[in-house]
Design an enzyme around this catalytic site. Structure first.
Site, PDB file in Angstrom:
ATOM      1  N   GLY A 148       0.809  -1.208   0.000  1.00 18.41           N
ATOM      2  CA  GLY A 148       0.000   0.000   0.000  1.00 18.41           C
ATOM      3  C   GLY A 148       0.847   1.265   0.000  1.00 18.41           C
ATOM      4  O   GLY A 148       2.077   1.227  -0.134  1.00 18.41           O
ATOM      5  N   GLN A 149       0.149   2.397   0.182  1.00 22.69           N
ATOM      6  CA  GLN A 149       0.817   3.703   0.108  1.00 22.69           C
ATOM      7  C   GLN A 149       1.929   3.806   1.159  1.00 22.69           C
ATOM      8  O   GLN A 149       3.029   4.284   0.862  1.00 22.69           O
ATOM      9  CB  GLN A 149      -0.215   4.826   0.313  1.00 22.69           C
ATOM     10  CG  GLN A 149       0.317   6.203  -0.010  1.00 22.69           C
ATOM     11  CD  GLN A 149      -0.576   7.335   0.492  1.00 22.69           C
ATOM     12  OE1 GLN A 149      -1.560   7.114   1.188  1.00 22.69           O
ATOM     13  NE2 GLN A 149      -0.228   8.552   0.137  1.00 22.69           N
ATOM     14  N   ASP A 167      -3.532 -13.035   3.441  1.00 25.74           N
ATOM     15  CA  ASP A 167      -4.794 -12.355   3.747  1.00 25.74           C
ATOM     16  C   ASP A 167      -4.871 -12.256   5.262  1.00 25.74           C
ATOM     17  O   ASP A 167      -4.873 -13.277   5.960  1.00 25.74           O
ATOM     18  CB  ASP A 167      -5.961 -13.197   3.188  1.00 25.74           C
ATOM     19  CG  ASP A 167      -7.324 -12.564   3.484  1.00 25.74           C
ATOM     20  OD1 ASP A 167      -7.407 -11.701   4.384  1.00 25.74           O
ATOM     21  OD2 ASP A 167      -8.294 -12.960   2.820  1.00 25.74           O
ATOM     22  N   TYR A 180     -14.950   3.544   9.375  1.00 24.76           N
ATOM     23  CA  TYR A 180     -13.488   3.623   9.519  1.00 24.76           C
ATOM     24  C   TYR A 180     -13.117   4.142  10.911  1.00 24.76           C
ATOM     25  O   TYR A 180     -12.245   3.600  11.586  1.00 24.76           O
ATOM     26  CB  TYR A 180     -12.963   4.554   8.429  1.00 24.76           C
ATOM     27  CG  TYR A 180     -11.460   4.733   8.366  1.00 24.76           C
ATOM     28  CD1 TYR A 180     -10.634   3.692   7.969  1.00 24.76           C
ATOM     29  CD2 TYR A 180     -10.879   5.965   8.658  1.00 24.76           C
ATOM     30  CE1 TYR A 180      -9.259   3.880   7.872  1.00 24.76           C
ATOM     31  CE2 TYR A 180      -9.516   6.151   8.557  1.00 24.76           C
ATOM     32  CZ  TYR A 180      -8.709   5.108   8.160  1.00 24.76           C
ATOM     33  OH  TYR A 180      -7.356   5.285   8.066  1.00 24.76           O
TER      34      TYR A 180
END
Ligand code: NAD
Ligand code: SER
Length: 318
Positions: A11-12, A53, A142
């Site tokens: 990811g980022q 996962d 979130y």
């Protein structure tokens, strides 16, 4: 920290953290994991990589044991806008993944880091200079995940002695990997579009301030907090850290200093605007400064110069 496992490593944040940690701790000592395994990706090719996962506890434990890890950095999660579109999936990945990672850390006696967010705050939180310890009643899935995660990490520390640590990241801006479905993503998109087209249509409205940080400061924060002397940490999960706070028109006016013809317009996305409206304008990071020496190097002007240079060097807008 001798052997570090990173989840959500493509990811980022993970893409930059893994490369920096491999420089610091040795390429074979940082085990990158993610759901996917793309070819020709530097995280995959520059050291150990496993497909994982995070909702699969047995696989996480098996990989952690195989590599004899002593540190777990848990990054895999759905971000705010994606979580709002798929709230039950977000609960399962964000909370299910976190509890699995904490269980692995408990069983193998690992040091543990996972990020919280400005999203852990809500509309009843003080908006300006948001204190470290304050009201956290978020109105997004979130945010519910992030507050629950902070509490769960504290619980694993007090109940089981796991050395859990975390920060509340602001929106992160970077040029290597695009952000993955957040509300603050506009502040990355704007630089790409400035170079590609000379204009940008913002999905976040004029006047909406949010805390932001440039990725090099975020990567240093993770490493410095993991390296910090445990006896000095009064707060663990999670520290407010802040670098700059701006609205779309403020970042646009900074870009205009480099590109005077740059134009900003608005087409507000009500979902992401609502999320942004519920978050703080700017957090107080005094506790992070006092307890482990947090310091940000980049402000808006310095970040803008670097973003435009680095994206141009990547050929964006050429
Ligand atoms: P990202 O969306 O860029 O990357 C997340 C990674 O997790 C992706 O590579 C994805 O493939 C992987 N992933 C998703 N589901 C998975 C699963 N079930 N198992 C394994 N991997 C899975 O996210 P990021 O920006 O790198 O964020 C990492 C963490 O930092 C998250 O907890 C996020 O909430 C937090 N955070 C990020 C920001 C930000 O601005 N980027 C700000 C605050 C907090
Ligand atoms: N950048 C993140 C998001 O917008 C903040 O946690 O979701």
């Amino acid at each position: 920290m001798k052997k570090i496992l990173v989840t959500g490593a493509l990811g980022q944040i993970g893409s930059e953290l893994v490369m920096r940690m491999r420089e610091l701790y040795g390429r074979d000592n940082v085990i990158a994991t993610d759901l996917r395994k793309p070819d020709n990706n530097s995280v995959v090719t520059s050291g150990p990589f496993e497909t994982l996962d995070v909702t699969d506890y047995q696989s996480m434990l098996r990989i952690a044991k195989k590599h004899e890890i002593d540190t777990l950095v848990h990054l895999a999660a759905l971000l705010s806008a994606t979580a709002e579109a798929k709230p039950l999936l977000a609960w399962n990945i964000n909370m299910g993944g976190l509890v699995n990672a904490l269980e692995v850390a408990r069983e193998l006696k690992c040091k543990f880091f996972t990020p919280s967010s400005i999203g852990s705050f809500g509309p009843s939180t003080p908006k300006d200079n948001t204190p470290q310890d304050t009201i956290q009643r978020p109105t997004t899935m979130y945010g519910v995940n992030k507050v629950s995660g902070e509490l769960l990490c504290n619980y694993y520390h007090t109940k089981f002695g796991v050395d859990t640590r975390g920060v509340r990241f602001p929106g992160l801006i970077s040029y290597k990997v695009l952000p993955g479905g957040g509300t603050t993503d506009y502040a990355v998109d704007i630089y790409y579009e400035a170079l590609k087209t000379g204009k940008y249509t913002s999905f976040i409205d004029k006047g909406t301030k949010m805390d932001m940080m440039y990725m090099p400061d975020a990567i240093n924060a993770i490493i410095n907090l993991l390296e910090a002397d445990e006896s000095k940490l009064k707060h663990r999960n999670a520290f407010n850290i802040a670098a700059m706070s701006f609205s779309p028109e403020e970042v646009a006016s900074e870009i205009k200093k480099h590109m005077p013809k740059f134009e900003l317009s608005y087409k507000v996305d009500p979902v992401r605007q609502n999320i942004a409206n519920s978050w703080p304008n700017s957090m107080d990071s005094t506790c992070a400064k006092n307890e482990w020496g947090f310091k940000a190097e980049y402000d808006l002007a310095k970040m803008t110069t670097d973003m435009l240079e680095k994206l141009s060097a990547k050929g964006i807008g050429a």
